[in-house]
Write a protein that holds these residues in place. Structure first.
Motif, PDB file in Angstrom:
ATOM      1  N   VAL A 209      -2.177  64.353  44.915  1.00  0.00           N
ATOM      2  CA  VAL A 209      -0.941  64.407  44.117  1.00  0.00           C
ATOM      3  C   VAL A 209      -0.087  65.625  44.428  1.00  0.00           C
ATOM      4  CG1 VAL A 209      -1.828  63.074  42.176  1.00  0.00           C
ATOM      5  CG2 VAL A 209      -2.032  65.561  42.112  1.00  0.00           C
ATOM      6  N   ASP A 210      -0.664  66.633  45.078  1.00  0.00           N
ATOM      7  CA  ASP A 210       0.128  67.854  45.217  1.00  0.00           C
ATOM      8  C   ASP A 210       0.028  68.515  46.586  1.00  0.00           C
ATOM      9  OD1 ASP A 210       1.942  69.615  43.722  1.00  0.00           O
ATOM     10  OD2 ASP A 210       0.409  71.121  44.102  1.00  0.00           O
ATOM     11  N   SER A 211      -1.151  69.087  46.895  1.00  0.00           N
ATOM     12  CA  SER A 211      -1.149  70.035  48.018  1.00  0.00           C
ATOM     13  C   SER A 211      -0.973  69.399  49.392  1.00  0.00           C
ATOM     14  CB  SER A 211      -2.429  70.884  47.984  1.00  0.00           C
ATOM     15  OG  SER A 211      -3.567  70.073  48.108  1.00  0.00           O
TER      16      SER A 211
ATOM     17  N   GLY B  90       4.388  70.339  52.701  1.00  0.00           N
ATOM     18  CA  GLY B  90       4.412  71.282  53.823  1.00  0.00           C
ATOM     19  C   GLY B  90       4.112  72.730  53.511  1.00  0.00           C
ATOM     20  N   LYS B  91       3.608  73.027  52.310  1.00  0.00           N
ATOM     21  CA  LYS B  91       3.195  74.423  52.082  1.00  0.00           C
ATOM     22  C   LYS B  91       1.783  74.597  52.630  1.00  0.00           C
ATOM     23  CE  LYS B  91       5.662  76.127  48.046  1.00  0.00           C
ATOM     24  NZ  LYS B  91       5.509  76.521  46.636  1.00  0.00           N
ATOM     25  N   THR B  92       1.623  75.519  53.549  1.00  0.00           N
ATOM     26  CA  THR B  92       0.295  75.798  54.093  1.00  0.00           C
ATOM     27  C   THR B  92       0.035  77.290  53.914  1.00  0.00           C
ATOM     28  OG1 THR B  92       0.908  76.463  56.330  1.00  0.00           O
ATOM     29  CG2 THR B  92       0.787  74.087  55.896  1.00  0.00           C
TER      30      THR B  92
ATOM     31  N   ILE C  79       7.847  62.228  42.609  1.00  0.00           N
ATOM     32  CA  ILE C  79       8.502  63.390  41.977  1.00  0.00           C
ATOM     33  C   ILE C  79       8.542  64.538  42.987  1.00  0.00           C
ATOM     34  CG2 ILE C  79       8.262  65.181  40.196  1.00  0.00           C
ATOM     35  CD1 ILE C  79       6.901  62.975  38.424  1.00  0.00           C
ATOM     36  N   LYS C  80       7.395  64.773  43.634  1.00  0.00           N
ATOM     37  CA  LYS C  80       7.343  65.892  44.577  1.00  0.00           C
ATOM     38  C   LYS C  80       8.283  65.651  45.756  1.00  0.00           C
ATOM     39  CE  LYS C  80       4.552  69.336  46.692  1.00  0.00           C
ATOM     40  NZ  LYS C  80       3.275  70.021  46.724  1.00  0.00           N
ATOM     41  N   ALA C  81       8.330  64.405  46.238  1.00  0.00           N
ATOM     42  CA  ALA C  81       9.206  64.091  47.380  1.00  0.00           C
ATOM     43  C   ALA C  81      10.650  64.441  47.037  1.00  0.00           C
ATOM     44  CB  ALA C  81       9.076  62.616  47.742  1.00  0.00           C
TER      45      ALA C  81
ATOM     46  N   ILE D 285      14.764  74.701  42.956  1.00  0.00           N
ATOM     47  CA  ILE D 285      14.062  73.795  42.026  1.00  0.00           C
ATOM     48  C   ILE D 285      12.600  73.545  42.399  1.00  0.00           C
ATOM     49  CG2 ILE D 285      16.147  72.588  41.207  1.00  0.00           C
ATOM     50  CD1 ILE D 285      15.000  70.182  42.932  1.00  0.00           C
ATOM     51  N   ARG D 286      12.216  73.790  43.653  1.00  0.00           N
ATOM     52  CA  ARG D 286      10.798  73.572  43.999  1.00  0.00           C
ATOM     53  C   ARG D 286       9.888  74.467  43.153  1.00  0.00           C
ATOM     54  NH1 ARG D 286       7.969  72.507  49.879  1.00  0.00           N
ATOM     55  NH2 ARG D 286       5.867  72.298  49.032  1.00  0.00           N
ATOM     56  N   GLN D 287      10.464  75.578  42.689  1.00  0.00           N
ATOM     57  CA  GLN D 287       9.648  76.490  41.879  1.00  0.00           C
ATOM     58  C   GLN D 287       9.176  75.831  40.579  1.00  0.00           C
ATOM     59  OE1 GLN D 287      11.627  80.396  41.710  1.00  0.00           O
ATOM     60  NE2 GLN D 287      12.435  79.924  43.726  1.00  0.00           N
ATOM     61  N   LEU D 288       9.831  74.735  40.190  1.00  0.00           N
ATOM     62  CA  LEU D 288       9.359  74.000  39.000  1.00  0.00           C
ATOM     63  C   LEU D 288       7.921  73.532  39.179  1.00  0.00           C
ATOM     64  CD1 LEU D 288      12.486  71.785  38.198  1.00  0.00           C
ATOM     65  CD2 LEU D 288      11.643  73.719  36.843  1.00  0.00           C
ATOM     66  N   LEU D 289       7.540  73.260  40.438  1.00  0.00           N
ATOM     67  CA  LEU D 289       6.166  72.803  40.714  1.00  0.00           C
ATOM     68  C   LEU D 289       5.147  73.894  40.408  1.00  0.00           C
ATOM     69  CD1 LEU D 289       6.856  70.969  44.098  1.00  0.00           C
ATOM     70  CD2 LEU D 289       6.247  69.878  41.941  1.00  0.00           C
ATOM     71  N   ASN D 290       5.645  75.091  40.139  1.00  0.00           N
ATOM     72  CA  ASN D 290       4.730  76.200  39.828  1.00  0.00           C
ATOM     73  C   ASN D 290       4.481  76.360  38.336  1.00  0.00           C
ATOM     74  OD1 ASN D 290       4.345  76.898  42.484  1.00  0.00           O
ATOM     75  ND2 ASN D 290       6.119  78.261  42.527  1.00  0.00           N
ATOM     76  N   PHE D 291       4.819  75.346  37.542  1.00  0.00           N
ATOM     77  CA  PHE D 291       4.540  75.439  36.103  1.00  0.00           C
ATOM     78  C   PHE D 291       3.036  75.706  35.905  1.00  0.00           C
ATOM     79  CE2 PHE D 291       3.765  72.968  31.994  1.00  0.00           C
ATOM     80  CZ  PHE D 291       4.100  74.054  31.195  1.00  0.00           C
TER      81      PHE D 291
HETATM   82  N1  GLY Z   1       2.267  73.147  45.006  1.00  0.00           N
HETATM   83  C1  GLY Z   1       3.585  73.604  44.821  1.00  0.00           C
HETATM   84  C2  GLY Z   1       4.514  73.245  45.916  1.00  0.00           C
HETATM   85  O1  GLY Z   1       4.155  72.505  46.814  1.00  0.00           O
HETATM   86  O2  GLY Z   1       5.628  73.711  45.932  1.00  0.00           O
END
Ligand code: GLY
Length: 352
Positions: free
Chosen positions: A136-138, A142-144, A220-222, A234-240
């Motif tokens: 669902v997330d990692s 593309g964050k590595t 949602i992530k896409a 807005i990607r920082q929202l994923l850091n809730f």
């Molecule tokens: N896991 C947070 C992000 O991908 O931005």
């Protein structure tokens, strides 16, 4: 099978379905037609369950396959593991037209992805997530990264995969607590972007609706990644829940897993932000209900001072100010820049 498409610096599909790992070879051939050799990177637990059969699937599709296995767990997400993987790729003469295939959870995906981003200045990268959290997330976006002594994910790169293959059947071999860790990220998605999803997972077990829930989260992530791939807005929202969550992980010397730490982090930030007057309502009771359903922690044993000290060295801190993710309503969070010193108060009030 469901497909979610991402159009960022690379354009790629996330495939979600039951039993689809059996077709990995064909999927990879379609996504990366020039690849001849696959370097499978995995950990010892996943290797014991799926290593041999997965290598066979790729060989049957015509690929030459090599495999690198490292010990399971967050402590492996290090520069040492990265160096060993890079040496392994070099010794096995992996070229620019070959691919790295990450078979595993977030630690495998993040570390293998970082290796793919720097080896020969960047090669093809396929994610085959085996945990709910990675699905669902990692594995998407593309964050590595690897962890440094000074903190989590402090060395890394943006390097999008060329393909993500989520086989929901693989979730059946997860430990209950590892499955729950993924549920924490799903609760996060509900809180930041989708009230209906939040309500759905409060009523219906995620385990019985995995394909539906994974597709919702990945969609949602896409959307978020396509609007802010480099995490400047807005990607920082994923850091809730993540700023305090990362501090909890670090304070526990990574014995507390990421999802559990994020669960507690969402509670602390929601309650603390409300008590400090930067959030109009206390959403922690709603979050607590969801966390309880999935046997996730709602707090931690570290002191406000311990968490604050680590938070200050977190990468999200930009000088005097830190951007926090604060719930505005269920299904909508906002970014709030607060003075870094203020975070102590928020944590202290959130812990009480
Ligand atoms: N896991 C947070 C992000 O991908 O931005």
């Amino acid at each position: 099978m469901k497909t979610v498409h991402i159009n960022a610096s690379k354009s790629y599909d996330i495939l979600i379905g039951d039993g689809i790992i059996a077709n990995s070879g064909e999927f990879i051939l379609q996504a990366c037609p020039n690849v001849k050799k696959c370097a499978v990177i995995t950990d010892d637990i996943v290797d014991a369950l799926y290593g041999e059969s997965f290598v066979g699937i790729l060989q049957n599709a015509g690929f030459t396959v090599i495999k690198y296995v490292f010990p399971n767990g967050e402590k492996s997400k290090s520069m040492q593991t990265l160096t060993s993987i890079l040496n392994f790729l070099g010794e096995n003469e992996i070229t620019r037209s070959d691919a790295i295939v990450a078979l595993g959870g977030g630690v495998v995906g993040d570390t293998a992805g970082f290796a793919a981003s720097v080896f020969l200045r960047g090669i093809c990268f396929i994610q085959v997530p085996t945990t709910l959290l990675a699905m669902v997330d990692s594995s998407v976006g593309g964050k590595t990264a690897v962890n440094l002594n000074s903190g989590k994910n402090l060395a890394g790169a943006f390097w999008q995969p060329n393909l993500v293959i989520c086989d929901c059947n693989m979730l059946k071999t997860l430990k209950a607590s590892t499955f729950s860790d993924g549920c924490a990220e799903i609760i996060k998605y509900g809180m930041i972007a989708d009230k209906k999803l939040f309500e759905f997972i409060c009523k219906n077990p995620i385990s019985e609706n995995a394909e539906y829930v994974i597709e919702k989260c990945v969609s949602i992530k896409a959307d978020i990644v396509m609007n802010d791939e480099r995490d400047t807005g807005i990607r920082q929202l994923l850091n809730f829940g993540h700023t305090i969550g990362h501090a909890i992980e670090k304070c526990s010397n990574y014995d507390i897993p990421h999802g559990s730490a994020v669960a507690a982090g969402m509670m602390i930030i929601s309650k603390g932000a409300y008590e400090c007057g930067i959030c109009k309502k206390d959403f922690s009771p709603d979050i607590e209900k969801a966390l309880n359903k999935y046997s996730l922690p709602i707090g931690c044993d570290f002191s406000a001072q311990e968490l604050f000290d680590v938070t200050l060295s977190d990468k999200k801190r930009s000088g005097q100010f830190t951007t926090l993710v604060i719930p505005d309503e269920i299904g909508n969070c906002i970014l709030k820049k607060v003075e870094s010193e203020k975070i102590f108060d928020i944590i202290q009030k959130g812990l009480n």
